[in-house]
Structure formats: C-alpha cells, structure tokens
Write a protein that holds these residues in place. Structure first.
Motif, PDB file in Angstrom:
ATOM      1  N   GLY A   1      12.368  13.702 -52.419  1.00 62.29           N
ATOM      2  CA  GLY A   1      13.834  13.481 -52.980  1.00 62.29           C
ATOM      3  C   GLY A   1      14.404  12.233 -52.565  1.00 62.29           C
ATOM      4  N   ASP A   2      15.606  12.372 -51.794  1.00 64.07           N
ATOM      5  CA  ASP A   2      16.268  11.137 -51.528  1.00 64.07           C
ATOM      6  C   ASP A   2      15.910  11.086 -49.806  1.00 64.07           C
ATOM      7  N   TYR A   3      14.885  11.875 -49.335  1.00 63.01           N
ATOM      8  CA  TYR A   3      14.480  11.899 -47.921  1.00 63.01           C
ATOM      9  C   TYR A   3      13.225  11.004 -47.774  1.00 63.01           C
ATOM     10  N   ARG A   4      12.797  10.420 -46.582  1.00 65.77           N
ATOM     11  CA  ARG A   4      11.930   9.785 -46.355  1.00 65.77           C
ATOM     12  C   ARG A   4      11.274  10.153 -44.876  1.00 65.77           C
ATOM     13  N   ILE A   5       9.855   9.856 -44.809  1.00 65.15           N
ATOM     14  CA  ILE A   5       9.432  10.124 -43.529  1.00 65.15           C
ATOM     15  C   ILE A   5       9.525   8.938 -42.698  1.00 65.15           C
ATOM     16  N   VAL A   6      10.028   9.080 -41.647  1.00 60.83           N
ATOM     17  CA  VAL A   6      10.351   7.975 -40.590  1.00 60.83           C
ATOM     18  C   VAL A   6       9.892   8.296 -39.183  1.00 60.83           C
ATOM     19  N   LEU A   7       9.148   7.451 -38.846  1.00 62.62           N
ATOM     20  CA  LEU A   7       8.379   7.399 -37.646  1.00 62.62           C
ATOM     21  C   LEU A   7       9.272   6.705 -36.251  1.00 62.62           C
TER      22      LEU A   7
END
Length: 390
Positions: free
Chosen positions: A205-211
């Motif tokens: 949805g409105d979330y992202r995978i961030v490292l």
C-alpha cells in the motif's frame, strides 16, 4: 522491460557489442532482502526473502577465439580466461563466474569458452547479496545459452555449491533461491529443511521497504556465527538425549519445551534455542499476517525479531540497535529489525512513503553524531527473479 532493465541492459549490451561485435544474450538476476526469519536457515526453519529491483546484468555469447574475455563495468576490469585449469583468479568478481563454470563442468555439463560483460546496481556489502545475484545471472545465462535444461531449483543448488566450494563461503541457499525464484509483490516462504516453498503476497500500500545502512561490519561476525551454530547444535543434542530421536534440529523443538528446560541448559544455549524456536513460529505467523493484509501486525513481528536477535541471540551491535531504537516510536514506521548475519550491515524497515525523506533527514545527523558513521539508505521494491532481458 523495466526502466532499470533498460538502462543497465543497454549498457552491458553496448559494451559487449563494442568489444566483440556479436549480439549477446542479456540476463538479469536480482538481489534480495529477507523480511523475517533470521538465523533460522541452519536450524531447518523458515525464511521469508523477496527479490528486489536492484540486480546484476550479464551480456554473454560464445567466444570466437582461443580465450574468453570477461569484463566488469563496476570494477573497470577485464580478464582473459581459458578453462584449461580452473583455479581462483586475483579478480574476486570473476571467481563468482568461474565457480559456476567449475560446478557445471563437474556435473557433466561442459561449458565452451564465452565472452561476457557484467554490471549491477546491487550495493556491495549492503546485505542484498550482490554475489548471489551475479552467480544466479551467470548460471541462468549459461542454462539459456546452452539449453542445459536445469530448473531454477537446480540452478540455486548449483550456485550455492559454487559459493561453498569455489569461493569458500559456507552460505545457505536463501540468497540464490530468492534471486532465481523471486516474484514481484510477493515474498517466498522457503522451508530450509526440504527446500519446498510458497509465495505470499505482500501488499505494501502506502508503505515502502527501506534499508538503513550502518556503514559498519564488525570483525567478530564470522567467529560469532560459528559459535551460534555450535550453541544451537548443543541444544539439539540435549533435546535428542532427553526427548528422543525425532529431534533433528531446533525446528522440531516446541518453544514450551525450551522454556521448561531453562534450568538444565546453560544461559547461552537456552537463549539461542529460545530465539530460534520463537523466530520459526514468528515467521509462520508473519505469513498469516500477509495473507490477511495485516502489515501492522507483520511490522510488530519485525521489531520482536530484532529484540530476539539483540538480547537472546546477541548478534546485533550498537549501530544496528541505535537505528531500530530511533524508529521504534515513529508513527510512520510499522516495523524494523537488523537484517543478515549481524554485527553491522543494514536494518530493514517498513516506512510510510510520505515520511521517508523526513525520517532520513532526522536519522542521518543523529547517527553521524552518535556513531561517527554516515548513514546510507536504499529503497527497494519487490521484483522478478532471474530472466532474459528482451
């Protein structure tokens, strides 16, 4: 073809044509992240990786001369190669290619000399497995080029064997498996006991995978990894002795059984066994969260995994802990944990897309001030496994 495919694929293809004046086959194989399921692989548990939109690209064709020439755009190096004697080369990147050739030859699939150009955008040392992406790209390309008939499953096993034997790294199969089997908008639940697997949708949805990259790798990682394996094996021997033959690994031990034997195990062995048995169950429960579209519940399990890795398995470090602690109270962050073997590398985070820039601007100076290292950041999207770029 994705936009990333078009840029890097065009680049390796152009350099190949400039060098060899032959139209090459172009193959892409991605890096990976592991959402949850850490240090469970060698305990025959489950892992939950996903292929990402950062990848290695190879342009390849049979050689028309008495030698093959391999070119790395990332390292600005080339090597001339023959297969008379397959021994490790000074150029480390080339050994990941040569190791695949070595394994194919040993498995009775002789590979003629070939030319290739490789390039990638998987950050080296980020924990996204640039080496496995290169190995997967090479084995996939050679399988296509020579119609070897290998399945993706067989290619993953061969790439793992190459890294174990030729490179000398005793890695598991997860990285290659994810690179070869990835599917956009899905994670792979891989059973490390029998290598069966299942896809689960990940609807961000409105979330992202961030490292967030700590920029550090502490030297005790290898010795601590070996010690953790030995402690898990000690736990298994205890449960075999007291509870009978079915206990092959910590996969077979219920959490309650570990807890019931706290006073009979050393504190270290107890903590390691408790973490692993909890993490195996947590990974299975996290898959149910994904099936139910409950990203918030999934994120809480990521935080719980980090707590276990920090306090029970003791493979975290102050830099990783700083980054997880710093985001834990942020409303825009659903979950965060250290990713990989530990003692450095990246944290993996689920962050609302509208808050990513502000979060980095807040974290970066605090991290620099407290840890004396520059904070790196990568955003990744789940992607397809190894494929021919048309």
């Amino acid at each position: 073809m994705t936009s990333n495919d078009s840029v890097l694929a065009t680049s390796v293809q152009k350099v190949f044509l400039d060098h060899f004046s032959t139209q090459p086959l172009v193959v892409c194989a991605p890096g990976r992240v592991n959402l949850i399921g850490e240090h469970t692989d060698y305990n025959e548990g489950f892992v939950l990786p996903a292929a990402v939109d950062k990848a290695v690209y190879i342009a390849i064709a049979p050689s028309t001369s008495s030698q093959g020439k391999w070119v790395s755009l990332d390292f600005n190096e080339s090597v001339d190669i023959d297969f008379q004697q397959i021994v490790p080369l000074p150029q480390r990147w080339a050994n990941y290619i040569l190791g695949i050739v070595d394994q194919l030859q040993k498995s009775g699939k002789p590979i003629p000399l070939f030319d290739c150009v490789v390039a990638g955008d998987v950050p080296i040392g980020s924990g996204m497995s640039s080496s496995a992406a290169l190995e997967s790209a090479v084995v996939y390309a050679l399988n296509e080029l020579h119609q070897l008939g290998l399945s993706r499953w067989e290619m993953a096993l061969l790439a793992q064997k190459s890294e174990n034997e030729f490179i000398g790294v005793k890695c598991g199969i997860m990285d290659m498996f994810a690179s070869l089997h990835g599917k956009a908008n899905h994670v792979i639940r891989l059973d490390c006991r029998d290598l069966s697997f299942e896809y689960f949708p990940i609807q961000l949805g409105d979330y992202r995978i961030v490292l967030f990259d700590t920029g550090v790798k502490h030297s005790l990682a290898d010795s601590a990894y070996n010690a953790r394996r030995a402690q898990c094996e000690e736990g298994v021997r205890f449960f075999q002795k007291h509870y009978g033959a079915p206990t092959k690994s910590l996969r077979d031990v219920p959490i309650a059984m570990v807890q019931a034997n706290r006073s009979r195990l050393s504190a270290e062995v107890y903590n390691r066994c408790l973490y692993v048995t909890e993490e195996i169950q947590r990974t299975l429960a996290a898959c149910e969260d994904l099936k139910n579209g409950d990203l918030a519940a999934f994120g809480l399990k990521m935080f719980a995994t980090h707590e276990g890795l920090r306090h029970l398995y003791e493979v975290s470090c102050i830099e990783l802990d700083f980054l997880v602690d710093a985001v834990q109270g942020e409303p825009a962050v659903l979950g965060a944990r250290m990713m990989g073997g530990g003692f450095g590398g990246c944290t993996i985070n689920l962050v609302h897309k509208d808050a990513i820039d502000a979060l980095y601007k807040k974290l970066a100076p605090a991290y620099l001030s407290n840890m004396q290292h520059k904070l790196g950041m990568y955003m990744v999207v789940t992607g397809e496994g190894a494929h021919v770029v048309e």
